[in-house]
Write a protein that holds these residues in place. Structure first.
Motif, PDB file in Angstrom:
ATOM      1  N   ALA A 107      60.701 -61.871  51.583  1.00  0.00           N
ATOM      2  CA  ALA A 107      61.038 -61.138  52.805  1.00  0.00           C
ATOM      3  C   ALA A 107      61.270 -59.666  52.491  1.00  0.00           C
ATOM      4  CB  ALA A 107      62.275 -61.749  53.462  1.00  0.00           C
ATOM      5  N   GLY A 108      61.917 -59.389  51.353  1.00  0.00           N
ATOM      6  CA  GLY A 108      62.127 -58.001  50.950  1.00  0.00           C
ATOM      7  C   GLY A 108      60.823 -57.288  50.637  1.00  0.00           C
ATOM      8  N   ILE A 109      59.918 -58.002  49.973  1.00  0.00           N
ATOM      9  CA  ILE A 109      58.612 -57.421  49.653  1.00  0.00           C
ATOM     10  C   ILE A 109      57.847 -57.103  50.940  1.00  0.00           C
ATOM     11  CG2 ILE A 109      56.363 -57.892  48.610  1.00  0.00           C
ATOM     12  CD1 ILE A 109      57.865 -59.592  46.502  1.00  0.00           C
ATOM     13  N   VAL A 110      57.872 -58.033  51.893  1.00  0.00           N
ATOM     14  CA  VAL A 110      57.183 -57.808  53.173  1.00  0.00           C
ATOM     15  C   VAL A 110      57.763 -56.591  53.879  1.00  0.00           C
ATOM     16  CG1 VAL A 110      56.748 -58.748  55.471  1.00  0.00           C
ATOM     17  CG2 VAL A 110      56.546 -60.228  53.465  1.00  0.00           C
ATOM     18  N   GLU A 111      59.077 -56.462  53.863  1.00  0.00           N
ATOM     19  CA  GLU A 111      59.716 -55.314  54.515  1.00  0.00           C
ATOM     20  C   GLU A 111      59.267 -54.002  53.886  1.00  0.00           C
ATOM     21  OE1 GLU A 111      64.215 -53.459  54.853  1.00  0.00           O
ATOM     22  OE2 GLU A 111      63.972 -55.639  55.060  1.00  0.00           O
ATOM     23  N   ARG A 115      56.890 -50.992  55.465  1.00  0.00           N
ATOM     24  CA  ARG A 115      57.333 -49.595  55.506  1.00  0.00           C
ATOM     25  C   ARG A 115      56.235 -48.681  54.967  1.00  0.00           C
ATOM     26  NH1 ARG A 115      59.071 -46.126  52.038  1.00  0.00           N
ATOM     27  NH2 ARG A 115      59.161 -47.666  50.351  1.00  0.00           N
ATOM     28  N   GLN A 116      55.632 -49.063  53.836  1.00  0.00           N
ATOM     29  CA  GLN A 116      54.564 -48.254  53.250  1.00  0.00           C
ATOM     30  C   GLN A 116      53.335 -48.230  54.156  1.00  0.00           C
ATOM     31  OE1 GLN A 116      54.076 -48.933  48.807  1.00  0.00           O
ATOM     32  NE2 GLN A 116      55.524 -50.554  49.286  1.00  0.00           N
ATOM     33  N   GLU A 187      41.194 -48.222  53.200  1.00  0.00           N
ATOM     34  CA  GLU A 187      41.264 -49.352  52.278  1.00  0.00           C
ATOM     35  C   GLU A 187      42.700 -49.700  51.905  1.00  0.00           C
ATOM     36  OE1 GLU A 187      38.740 -51.278  51.378  1.00  0.00           O
ATOM     37  OE2 GLU A 187      37.545 -50.050  52.763  1.00  0.00           O
ATOM     38  N   VAL A 188      43.613 -48.759  52.073  1.00  0.00           N
ATOM     39  CA  VAL A 188      44.991 -48.977  51.618  1.00  0.00           C
ATOM     40  C   VAL A 188      45.670 -50.116  52.371  1.00  0.00           C
ATOM     41  CG1 VAL A 188      47.268 -47.938  51.324  1.00  0.00           C
ATOM     42  CG2 VAL A 188      45.213 -46.616  50.791  1.00  0.00           C
ATOM     43  N   PRO A 189      45.634 -50.163  53.716  1.00  0.00           N
ATOM     44  CA  PRO A 189      46.261 -51.301  54.400  1.00  0.00           C
ATOM     45  C   PRO A 189      45.669 -52.639  53.974  1.00  0.00           C
ATOM     46  CG  PRO A 189      45.818 -49.533  55.961  1.00  0.00           C
ATOM     47  CD  PRO A 189      45.122 -49.167  54.688  1.00  0.00           C
ATOM     48  N   VAL A 190      44.373 -52.678  53.731  1.00  0.00           N
ATOM     49  CA  VAL A 190      43.718 -53.914  53.296  1.00  0.00           C
ATOM     50  C   VAL A 190      44.257 -54.340  51.932  1.00  0.00           C
ATOM     51  CG1 VAL A 190      41.516 -54.997  52.719  1.00  0.00           C
ATOM     52  CG2 VAL A 190      41.640 -53.345  54.584  1.00  0.00           C
TER      53      VAL A 190
END
Length: 209
Positions: A107-111, A115-116, A187-190
């Motif tokens: 969950a922390g990683i997803v958060e 954010r990024q 490409e970054v979001p992917v």
């Protein structure tokens, strides 16, 4: 001197103000130029198949969880290196604590990834608007150029035409530079989404071991 306008540049830039540079126009998100559909926020449950993810857990309060999130979530960290670090963390968690700590860590990683991604998405949309504005300026310069006969003998018109050609060339280079930047940025979001899938697998594979 006769100055020719490259036909490919005219065709490309004549429609720049009305078409997205990397994909077809998205009526719902006109400032989104990427091929993939715009997903403003990722949902952890899309990738996670383990125990329910905590909705409002303060993962920063647990030093072990906070450390691993900060180590693997930044997009500057290669995904394979992040998976190695996450594996080391996962293997140090006692089996009796895994069902509680693994979901909190993910969950922390997803958060952090969200954010990024939010920053990247805003940057992409800013670039798309900038490119559209440049396209408008190129179209205007092209119209100005076409209004002056290329074989004009008037010295003032020759000077005016030369200035327009120079300005238009500068704008075209800017347009193309933004285009290259957008292709990379899209490409970054992917990549960030793929990273989440890999991290979910690392933790999920160790839940029952």
């Amino acid at each position: 001197m006769r100055i020719l306008i490259p036909m490919t540049a005219v065709l490309l830039l004549a429609t720049a103000a009305h078409a997205a540079p990397l994909a077809g126009p998205d009526q719902a998100n006109p400032d989104w130029p990427c091929k993939q559909r715009l997903v403003p926020r990722l949902t952890g449950a899309t990738y996670w198949s383990g125990p329910p993810l905590p909705e409002h857990a303060d993962w920063r309060a647990d030093k072990r969880v906070a450390a691993v999130v900060q180590a693997v979530a930044p997009r500057e960290v290669p995904a394979d290196e992040g998976e190695k670090q996450l594996t080391r963390f996962a293997d140090t968690v006692p089996k009796g604590q895994r069902a509680a700590l693994y979901p909190k860590a993910f969950a922390g990683i997803v958060e952090e990834v969200n954010r990024q991604r939010g920053v990247v998405i805003t940057h992409i949309q800013d670039l798309a608007r900038r490119q559209r504005d440049i396209g408008d300026l190129v179209s205007k310069a092209t119209n100005e150029l076409q209004a002056i006969p290329p074989d004009t003998a008037a010295p003032d018109k020759q000077q005016q035409r030369a200035e327009i050609v120079e300005r238009r060339g500068y704008l075209i280079r800017n347009f193309e530079e933004v285009e290259r930047t957008l292709r990379y940025a899209c490409e970054v979001p992917v990549d960030l989404e793929a990273r989440l899938g890999g991290y979910a697998r690392v933790l999920g594979d160790r839940l029952g071991s």
